[in-house]
Design an enzyme around this catalytic site. Structure first.
Site, mmCIF file in Angstrom:
data_model
loop_
_atom_site.group_PDB
_atom_site.id
_atom_site.type_symbol
_atom_site.label_atom_id
_atom_site.label_comp_id
_atom_site.label_asym_id
_atom_site.label_seq_id
_atom_site.Cartn_x
_atom_site.Cartn_y
_atom_site.Cartn_z
ATOM 1 N N GLU A 67 -3.032 5.773 -1.507
ATOM 2 C CA GLU A 67 -2.850 6.418 -2.807
ATOM 3 C C GLU A 67 -2.705 5.429 -3.953
ATOM 4 O O GLU A 67 -2.882 5.781 -5.108
ATOM 5 C CB GLU A 67 -1.610 7.315 -2.771
ATOM 6 C CG GLU A 67 -1.735 8.526 -1.872
ATOM 7 C CD GLU A 67 -0.518 9.416 -1.970
ATOM 8 O OE1 GLU A 67 -0.682 10.602 -2.310
ATOM 9 O OE2 GLU A 67 0.596 8.944 -1.707
ATOM 10 N N GLY A 68 -2.370 4.199 -3.648
ATOM 11 C CA GLY A 68 -2.129 3.204 -4.681
ATOM 12 C C GLY A 68 -1.170 2.154 -4.166
ATOM 13 O O GLY A 68 -1.258 1.740 -3.006
ATOM 14 N N TYR A 112 0.841 -1.194 0.000
ATOM 15 C CA TYR A 112 0.000 0.000 0.000
ATOM 16 C C TYR A 112 0.883 1.255 0.000
ATOM 17 O O TYR A 112 1.853 1.335 0.754
ATOM 18 C CB TYR A 112 -0.882 0.031 1.246
ATOM 19 C CG TYR A 112 -2.194 -0.720 1.117
ATOM 20 C CD1 TYR A 112 -2.577 -1.304 -0.087
ATOM 21 C CD2 TYR A 112 -3.049 -0.834 2.213
ATOM 22 C CE1 TYR A 112 -3.778 -1.993 -0.199
ATOM 23 C CE2 TYR A 112 -4.255 -1.515 2.112
ATOM 24 C CZ TYR A 112 -4.608 -2.096 0.903
ATOM 25 O OH TYR A 112 -5.787 -2.763 0.803
ATOM 26 N N LYS A 113 0.537 2.203 -0.851
ATOM 27 C CA LYS A 113 1.188 3.514 -0.805
ATOM 28 C C LYS A 113 0.312 4.415 0.069
ATOM 29 O O LYS A 113 -0.713 4.919 -0.372
ATOM 30 C CB LYS A 113 1.344 4.105 -2.212
ATOM 31 C CG LYS A 113 2.211 5.359 -2.238
ATOM 32 C CD LYS A 113 2.395 5.881 -3.647
ATOM 33 C CE LYS A 113 3.447 6.990 -3.672
ATOM 34 N NZ LYS A 113 3.169 8.079 -2.750
ATOM 35 N N MET A 114 0.742 4.586 1.307
ATOM 36 C CA MET A 114 -0.089 5.259 2.295
ATOM 37 C C MET A 114 -0.179 6.762 2.020
ATOM 38 O O MET A 114 0.763 7.378 1.520
ATOM 39 C CB MET A 114 0.467 5.040 3.698
ATOM 40 C CG MET A 114 0.870 3.603 4.007
ATOM 41 S SD MET A 114 -0.515 2.449 3.991
ATOM 42 C CE MET A 114 -1.328 2.888 5.512
#
Length: 733
Positions: A497-498, A331-333
């Site tokens: 975010e992605g 996860y891109k936090m």
């Protein structure tokens, strides 16, 4: 004023002969001013590096103790970024000092400023007509730097008057160009193209060519210094046009260039792991290049530059780039990237420091994270020291669910008391760079991740007000592509975010040839931690990459025009710029207009007008911050002071923009079509804005995908939402 030789010549034929200043005395400030004046006259990266190299060589030869303050003054700072020293000099203090020394009236000062647009030029012009009866001792680089440190330490009642007094003393002693660059330094706006990369390159080359006499180790007989002496000796007798063709000189030049490459790589690697000129210069003067890596290693308490991710458009592209090499999808936090340093001292006390992505110390912003790390170390007596890469994210204190970055930004930036914390946070760790005295940067990501999970498991305190610790959620490509695709869908539906894609093990991929004559070659894919590099083994895939541009851009507002209709009292459009990686200047790339698709709100417009108020420290009618607007002339110029995340429909060739000019077209720059404001990047400094190479790569990636190029920039970098413009026209009528 002393007369110095040209510094912009090829360092290999720059001969250090004669003494540029009296022997055994510190380097004069006039020499640094001569260097800065030379730098300000060129935008050529080659000439900039030549000038810096020859200047640093001269200082190394004739007064090595002047090297450290010279590096800081050339860098337009007074200390490492994680130990910020601020002058605290407002424009009024500087202008009053100039008026006091020169005799200018406030009205005359304002007229001169309106003419020149630069306070350094004002001081130079005002002082050029002054003749002092009693000559003052020449300013020295060391004494100027010491005076600046004294100014920064002045606090409390009477500090402003004390600071002005020091500025006046410096101005009285300054002569010629010293005045101009002294005032620009006091204003923290040097307006020269000496960026960090150029300074480090020059420092490495200077050490190769002119190692100081202070070194404790002898110069080996095969040192490039000896080859340079030979080259310089021949240069005295052979014309420049001829000498470049002689075999002996070609051999000497090639030898030195190879040494340059190794030295530059070494100095940059040391700096990005340990960004402290004090420590680096001390080591260079003591043991030279050969011993610097051992003397200045990665250390707890000194932040390293973080690894950066490269943008990708889709999972298909991820698999194309990495081939069959196993990778992790994380996860891109949506939080604040944070580097957490923790060490236990001999008294069993646990010290915690937290640094931002641009290395600013933000420990006092997160007292709840400090308590968290202290509790983690208390629970495991075997833990001695760690450096982790993480994201601090706002969370719901009840169920731990994620909140937005906007909510996190409501927290005060420093000196937060634990009882005043209103926004709870979680620390989501994703990498481990240092553990119990061992540097892990060269270990593959799979091993670093395993150590992180084993030695620092998830932790939730029993006490209120303490942050939570967890690992970033992930899945691995070894679980199958279907699992990765499901994880991507889960990321799209979440508040992150992605995805971040990271290679697990060192490997290689078969790279397709660019021409028919070339053969396929194997490209190494390291899974190591690479400070300050945007690598092909850390890939970022954001939610909105599936449409429009493959990445957002981090741009800096540098100017604006008055709006029309109901927006006449606001700034609209706003001129946005990226950073030129060679010169460090901000170069206009596009305008961001008002409109339903711009991403701006009325609240934002009001806040922007307040932040960039007319004739304030951040907004001026003249281009006093040396931004490059190309052929555009905004009504006002903004101080490059913040970063905006911007997304557009595509990158287009422009007949007006000079951003990335020469990288994809010899005569045209690149612009952004239909730019949309996403958010202010409070976690980024303007020095971390997207650069011209990044924009050029976006263009090349876009071309490779065969995306539509209709609607290219019409020559004004303009982007108008026609429906909104019609509404404004109606309101005008």
């Amino acid at each position: 004023m002393p007369v110095y030789k040209s510094l912009s010549v090829d360092p290999l034929v720059f001969i250090l002969d004669g003494e540029p200043w009296p022997s055994n005395t510190p380097a004069p400030y006039s020499f640094l001013s001569h260097t800065l004046a030379t730098l300000s006259e060129t935008r050529s990266r080659i000439l900039i590096i030549n000038t810096l190299t020859n200047a640093l060589r001269t200082i190394l030869r004739y007064h090595p103790p002047s090297l450290l303050p010279a590096l800081y003054l050339l860098s337009n700072c007074l200390s490492p970024s994680y130990l910020p020293i601020e002058l605290g000099l407002g424009p009024s203090v500087i202008s009053k000092a100039i008026q006091q020394v020169s005799g200018l009236t406030p009205a005359a000062f304002k007229r001169l400023y309106n003419t020149t647009g630069d306070v350094g030029d004002v001081a130079f012009e005002a002082k050029s007509n002054i003749r002092t009866l009693i000559p003052h001792p020449p300013l020295q680089i060391i004494t100027v730097f010491d005076f600046l440190i004294t100014i920064s330490r002045a606090k409390g009642q009477g500090a402003t008057k004390f600071k002005q007094g020091i500025v006046e003393k410096l101005l009285v002693a300054a002569r010629g160009e010293e005045t101009r660059f002294l005032v620009r330094t006091l204003s923290m706006n040097l307006r020269v193209g000496a960026v960090r990369t150029s300074i480090l390159t020059a420092l490495a080359r200077a050490m190769v060519l002119s190692p100081p006499d202070t070194l404790t180790m002898p110069i080996p007989t095969d040192s490039p210094y000896n080859a340079t002496l030979k080259l310089q000796s021949e240069a005295n007798n052979v014309p420049l046009s001829v000498k470049a063709k002689t075999n002996s000189q070609d051999g000497a030049r090639n030898e030195v260039n190879e040494k340059f490459g190794r030295a530059e790589s070494l100095v940059r690697r040391v700096f990005v792991q340990h960004p402290n000129y004090d420590h680096i210069v001390a080591a260079l003067l003591d043991v030279g290049l050969d011993g610097i890596a051992e003397r200045v290693p990665l250390a707890v308490g000194i932040p390293l530059h973080p690894t950066l991710g490269s943008p990708t458009r889709s999972l298909d592209e991820v698999y194309d780039r990495l081939g069959d090499s196993p990778f992790a999808a994380e996860y891109k936090m949506d939080g604040q990237r944070s580097q957490v340093h923790v060490r236990r001292n001999e008294n069993d006390e646990v010290a915690v420091q937290i640094f931002s992505r641009h290395l600013e110390d933000m420990t006092t912003k997160y007292p709840d994270v400090v308590l968290l790390m202290q509790e983690i170390f208390a629970s495991d007596p075997e833990l001695r020291s760690i450096i982790i890469d993480s994201e601090i994210v706002a969370i719901d204190p009840v169920d731990g669910s994620l909140k937005t970055f906007q909510e996190l930004s409501n927290r005060a930036r420093k000196d937060v008391q634990i009882h005043d914390v209103k926004v709870d946070v979680g620390v989501y760790a994703f990498d481990l760079m240092y553990l119990d005295g061992e540097i892990l940067l060269q270990q593959p990501f799979r091993k670093r991740r395993a150590l992180l999970r084993h030695r620092i498991p998830p932790f939730s305190s029993e006490h209120n007000g303490v942050a939570r610790f967890n690992h970033v959620e992930n899945c691995d490509s070894e679980d199958g592509r279907e699992t990765v695709e499901e994880f991507w869908i889960k990321a799209v539906e979440s508040r992150c975010e992605g995805l971040m894609i990271k290679l697990l093990d060192n490997g290689e991929v078969l790279e397709e040839p660019t021409t028919k004559k070339d053969k396929p070659r194997r490209k190494p894919l390291p899974a190591t931690y690479e400070p300050d590099k945007r690598t092909s083994t850390w890939l970022k895939l954001k939610k909105d990459y599936v449409t429009g541009l493959g990445d957002s851009l981090d741009l800096v507002p540098i100017g604006a025009w008055h709006g029309n209709g109901r927006k006449a009292q606001w700034w609209s459009p706003v001129l946005l710029a990226l950073r030129d990686g060679n010169t460090g200047r901000f170069v206009a790339v596009c305008k961001c207009m008002s409109g339903k698709c711009s991403g701006f709100t009325d609240v934002f417009y009001k806040a922007m007008r307040k932040r960039y108020a007319d004739n304030s420290d951040t907004c001026a009618r003249r281009n006093q911050w040396d931004v490059d607007t190309g052929g555009l002339k905004p009504e006002v110029y903004f101080k490059p002071d913040e970063v905006w995340e911007i997304r557009g429909a595509d990158v287009t060739l422009s007949p007006v923009s000079i951003a990335a000019q020469g990288l994809v077209s010899p005569s045209r720059g690149l612009s952004l079509r239909f730019p949309r404001f996403i958010k202010v990047r409070e976690d980024k400094h303007p020095a971390q804005a997207s650069d011209s190479e990044f924009l050029a790569q976006m263009w090349k990636d876009q071309q490779g995908k065969g995306l539509d190029q209709n609607g290219a920039d019409d020559g004004d970098l303009l982007d108008v939402d026609m429906e909104e413009q019609a509404e404004e026209d109606d309101s005008d009528s």
